[in-house]
Write an enzyme that holds these catalytic residues in place. Structure first.
Site, PDB file in Angstrom:
ATOM      1  N   ASP A 227      -6.605   7.523 -10.297  1.00 54.07           N
ATOM      2  CA  ASP A 227      -7.161   8.499 -11.237  1.00 54.07           C
ATOM      3  C   ASP A 227      -8.015   7.715 -12.226  1.00 54.07           C
ATOM      4  OD1 ASP A 227      -7.593  10.746 -12.863  1.00 54.07           O
ATOM      5  OD2 ASP A 227      -5.639  10.620 -13.849  1.00 54.07           O
ATOM      6  N   CYS A 267      -8.097  12.469  -7.587  1.00 52.03           N
ATOM      7  CA  CYS A 267      -8.225  13.874  -8.034  1.00 52.03           C
ATOM      8  C   CYS A 267      -9.675  14.202  -8.390  1.00 52.03           C
ATOM      9  CB  CYS A 267      -7.296  14.135  -9.204  1.00 52.03           C
ATOM     10  SG  CYS A 267      -7.485  12.976 -10.572  1.00 52.03           S
ATOM     11  N   ARG A 295      -8.357  22.558  -3.301  1.00 43.78           N
ATOM     12  CA  ARG A 295      -7.942  23.180  -4.572  1.00 43.78           C
ATOM     13  C   ARG A 295      -8.032  24.696  -4.443  1.00 43.78           C
ATOM     14  NH1 ARG A 295      -8.337  20.135  -9.266  1.00 43.78           N
ATOM     15  NH2 ARG A 295      -7.271  21.911 -10.172  1.00 43.78           N
TER      16      ARG A 295
END
Ligand code: CP
Ligand code: NVA
Length: 311
Positions: A227, A267, A295
């Site tokens: 991330d 992400c 998503r």
């Protein structure tokens, strides 16, 4: 009234149902049921977003509902109206809330006061919509088009590298507990996940491994994850973070130390040259854009589950 504020707000059986429903929505896009028909869902965002905002707006629409995007600067929360009053007022107009903010306590307060289902669309503490999506993205690879998604996760190991003290690391800890994955976090000594997330993981019957050796973290990993090093709200610490987290950059060499068929996920947004190198982002086993697309499908499944449980 059910809410989705943290990964473990759904049972393992319900989470398995969400994965299956996400696959159904993905395979039947354009021709499936519309469980939000006639409903309006408000989206209260206090932070920037590309993927979460667009996937929820499109997803609510595809489920037959009407998304209503509200930036906190434009509504009275930005001028001090309380969260509790805001929730009570919105409950007179809309059927559910999707919320992106700073404090986890704020989504919990909205859930407690509004009489509406609330979805956590990222706080400083957790990003549960992302983790369900990441697990789905891995499982669809490991299970194939019709295999058992949950069963495909058994015995798998996830390695999370970098900022081990913030939302994505915490979410991997809780998500792993729920989905029965092993998780190893590689971050600076002294940045081990804190007591709050440890307690939640223990409640869920989960555990995690923390190491300051990135190669130890990725050994045997089926999925390597990172991330951004500077999350939203931490901009003033960017230079110090770049220096402290550099040993945990996901390079081609580090990725190669995982299992030979390991996947790479992020992400997003990614910062090539910081938490991950361009070579890894370009790698054939990097699945970040499938992950971004998913998503939509997974959040539609989460919304459909919550709509089913509305009082
Ligand atoms: N991954 C993610 O939540 O992206 P956004 O910040 O663009 O919504
Ligand atoms: N940790 C990041 C995630 C962005 C999706 C942030 O909170 O900014």
């Amino acid at each position: 009234m059910r809410h989705f504020l943290k990964e473990t707000d759904f049972s393992r059986a319900e989470a398995a149902e969400i994965l299956a429903l996400a696959r159904h929505f993905k395979q039947r896009r354009g021709g499936h049921e519309q469980p939000l028909a006639g409903q309006t869902w408000a989206m209260i965002f206090a932070k920037s977003s590309t993927r979460t905002r667009v996937s929820f707006e499109v997803g609510i629409h595809e489920l037959g509902g009407n998304p209503l995007f509200l930036n906190t600067n434009d509504i009275q929360i930005g001028r001090g109206e309380t969260i509790a009053d805001t929730a009570k007022v919105l409950a007179r107009f809309v059927h559910g809330l999707v919320v992106r903010t700073y404090a986890q306590a704020d989504v919990e307060e909205l859930a407690a006061h509004g009489g509406l289902p609330v979805v956590n669309a990222l706080t400083d503490f957790l990003h549960p919509c992302q983790i369900y999506t990441d697990v789905f993205t891995a499982a669809e690879r490991w299970a194939g088009p019709s295999g058992d998604l949950l069963a495909s996760l058994a015995g798998r190991k996830v390695a999370f590298l970098g900022d081990t003290g913030f939302n994505m690391a915490n979410s991997w800890i809780l998500g792993s507990a729920l989905f029965g994955l092993k998780v190893s976090l590689g971050g600076p000594a002294g940045a081990a996940p804190g007591p709050e997330i440890r307690a939640l993981a223990a409640q869920a019957g989960g555990s995690f491994h923390f190491t300051s050796d990135p190669y130890e973290a990725v050994a045997g990993a089926d999925l390597v994850y990172t991330d951004v090093w500077t999350s939203m709200g931490q901009e003033s610490e960017a230079a110090e973070r770049r220096q402290r987290l550099l040993p945990f950059q996901v390079t081609a060499k580090l990725f190669a130390a995982a299992e030979p068929d390991a996947l790479f996920m992020h992400c997003l947004p990614a910062h090539a040259g910081e938490e991950v190198t361009q070579a890894v982002l370009d790698h054939p086993r990097c699945v970040i854009f499938d992950e971004a697309e998913n998503r939509l499908h997974v959040q539609k499944a989460i919304l459909a589950m919550l709509a089913r449980h509305r009082a």
